[in-house]
Every structure is written in C-alpha cells, then in structure tokens.
Design an enzyme around this catalytic site. Structure first.
Site, PDB file in Angstrom:
ATOM      1  N   CYS A  86     -44.139  16.620  66.240  1.00  0.00           N
ATOM      2  CA  CYS A  86     -44.579  16.031  64.854  1.00  0.00           C
ATOM      3  C   CYS A  86     -43.643  15.640  64.019  1.00  0.00           C
ATOM      4  O   CYS A  86     -45.282  14.870  63.044  1.00  0.00           O
ATOM      5  CB  CYS A  86     -44.228  17.975  64.704  1.00  0.00           C
ATOM      6  SG  CYS A  86     -44.881  19.540  65.441  1.00  0.00           S
ATOM      7  N   VAL A  87     -43.505  14.731  64.007  1.00  0.00           N
ATOM      8  CA  VAL A  87     -42.781  13.535  63.356  1.00  0.00           C
ATOM      9  C   VAL A  87     -43.997  12.400  63.861  1.00  0.00           C
ATOM     10  O   VAL A  87     -44.017  12.426  62.504  1.00  0.00           O
ATOM     11  CB  VAL A  87     -41.289  13.432  63.533  1.00  0.00           C
ATOM     12  CG1 VAL A  87     -40.697  11.798  62.896  1.00  0.00           C
ATOM     13  CG2 VAL A  87     -40.395  14.572  63.407  1.00  0.00           C
TER      14      VAL A  87
END
Length: 341
Positions: A86-87
């Site tokens: 997700c980063v």
C-alpha cells in the site's frame, strides 16, 4: 507470472456476476483499476468486498477535500502499519494527482516541504496510536473530517487484508520501486484520479444479492455526519463482524480484551499474548488485527479443515482486521479536534 495472492485462490474476475461484478465495474470507472488485487482477494466474500470498496470510494475518491491530502493520509496509515504494497501504491497515486515532486520526496523517505502536507502525513501515521499528539487539532478543515477519517479507517482495514493475503509486490518484480515506473503508472491513472465523482454510488452496491447482512447496518458513527461515508463504514463493520461466528466464545473474548488493551504498538516477536496454533482461530484473528504480515502458511494450515473455505479465511481475516479498526476508531479524538484550515 507469480500470483499476488497468499493463502487463498480468489475466483477469476472474468467469471464474476452480481454484486462482485458491480464492484469491478465501479473500480474501473472510479479507481481506474478494474481488477485491483486488493479487492479481488475479498471477492469470495461479496459483502466484505462491496462494503470495503464503498468505504474507500465514498471517503478517498468521492469525499470532500483534495485527493492529494487524502492520499498523504492513506500513505501515513500504510507506513504506520508497515504495508509495503500500500505504501508503494499511494506513492504512485501521488504521481497521479500531478504533484510529482511531492511523490518523489516521500518515496525517498523525506517529509513533504509543505508544512500542511507534512502535518497530514503525520496525522495519518498517528491514527494507529491512541492519544498521539499529532491527532489534534485536525490538519484539515473540519468539514472534510468525514472523508479524511473514513480514508484513514478504510486503509487501516485494507492494509491488514493486504498484508495477510497478498504478497508485498505491487507490480511484478517490484518495478514500482523505480522512479520512471512510479511516474508512468501514476500518469496512466491521472485522468481518473483527478475526477471527483458524485458521492453515493458505492452505497448502491450494498443492496445487491448476498448482502442482506448490510440491510440493518445503520447510518454510521457521528464523526461521519450526514455524508455517505457513515453508511459505508457501518456496512463494513456489519459485514466484517460476521466473521466472529468462526470463533468460539473464549476466542472472541480474547480478541476483544487484547484489542481493548492495545496501545498501537507492533507486537514483539516474543508476543506472550498470542495464542499458539492449538487455538488457530484466535491466533489468526489477532495476527490479522495487530501483525498481519506475520501470518504464515503454518498458521493457516493449523486452522484449515475441509469445511473452512477461502471465503471463511477471508471472513476471519476481515474480522480481525476490523477489530483493530474498531479500536482505532473508538480512540480517535473526534470531538476534541478543531478546524484549522
């Protein structure tokens, strides 16, 4: 090409029908990625898939406030939860907003040069920790709080599902780690990201076939006010909460008491409160809540029986993930925060 999925084998999106197909249609139109693996992995549990999408759509995509700020908040949440997938996704989506300098600055691990942007990023990171000083006052307009809080809570849920059930690779070979790929990927989504769709379309999916659990979800928490974020949040709470039926009363009590005492920290490797594989359901639920990246094949195998399908595992992971979301939401100082911008 290696599968991005861990522990489950989701249905082929090409064969989707009913509410699952409807989610894929909205994903293509409003998110720009028709078969985003973050939602494909939930597709064996349509109620969870549809409500998780609804919460993300109504807050991040259609909610009030600029997309750049909400992407920074989601990035901060994902960093706090140690979710590399997700980063990387939010760094790429920052490119899609058009702020390429900001996207590359945070990709290098540097704070944004703009003070407001830095405060939003810090707020997102702080949402994991009850009582963190960065939570008040809001770094965004109070009128935008439903969308920002909804975005943060959506990704506290999504991060946990992703860390539990997907690999860390956003793209094959982790090529998103290259600046040119991040920029190109972001530019390919720019047209979708820079649109501001009308709120409410995500809620239309919640009445679909197989989603009757959501009929009585309610309007949602007070911080969401009268926005569409509230019903979406309530729907996800209802859908994920069904997973508690996979645990016995003692295991449910253990999950509830552990989350009630949680201070936002990542558990140590020698986690005394984590039950052994003799209590596999409680172990998986607590790992999904607090350290989903530590779920192993052995943990899943200890829980699996012939009648525990992939859909059951998705439901159990979602239950644990939302137990953490519920703890985070309950600790947010929403009444103490003040409008600052």
């Amino acid at each position: 090409m290696p599968s991005p999925f861990r522990h489950t084998d989701p249905p082929d999106p090409a064969s989707a029908a009913g509410p699952v197909r409807a989610v894929y249609t909205q994903l293509a139109r409003d998110f720009g990625i028709a078969r985003a693996s973050t939602f494909v992995v939930l597709s064996s549990a349509p109620g969870i898939m549809a409500s998780a999408w609804a919460l993300m759509r109504e807050s991040l995509i259609a909610g009030d406030g600029g997309r750049t700020g909400k992407e920074l908040a989601a990035l901060g949440v994902s960093e706090a939860n140690r979710c590399p997938f997700c980063v990387d996704a939010h760094r790429m989506l920052l490119h899609a907003t058009g702020d390429h300098a900001l996207a590359e600055k945070v990709a290098r691990g540097e704070p944004p040069a703009d003070e407001w942007q830095a405060r939003v990023l810090a707020w997102g990171r702080a949402t994991r920790t009850p009582g963190a000083p960065e939570l008040v006052p809001y770094p965004f307009a109070a009128a935008h709080a439903p969308a920002y809080i909804g975005t943060a809570l959506a990704f506290h849920f999504i991060n946990r599902v992703v860390s539990a059930l997907l690999t860390e690779r956003l793209l094959p070979g982790n090529v998103q780690r290259f600046r040119a790929v991040r920029s190109l990927g972001g530019r390919s989504l720019a047209g979708t990201v820079r649109r501001h769709p009308v709120p409410g379309a995500g809620l239309t999916l919640l009445d679909g076939a197989g989603l009757t659990v959501l009929d009585h979800a309610g309007p949602g928490p007070g911080w969401a006010r009268t926005t569409t974020v509230g019903p979406a949040y309530a729907a996800l709470r209802a859908a994920a909460g069904e997973g508690e039926g996979l645990l016995d009363a003692a295991d449910r009590t253990l999950v509830r008491e552990t989350l009630g005492a949680w201070d936002g920290a990542h558990p140590p490797l020698a986690w005394d409160g984590l039950p052994g594989r003799g209590r596999p359901g409680a172990r998986l639920a607590l790992l999904a809540a607090l350290a989903p990246y530590r779920i192993t094949d052995e943990d899943v195998a200890a829980w699996r029986t012939p009648d525990r399908t992939d859909a059951c595992l998705v439901r159990l992971v979602a239950y644990g993930a939302f137990a953490a979301v519920d703890r985070i939401e309950g600790a947010l100082p929403v009444r103490a925060a003040k409008e600052t911008s």
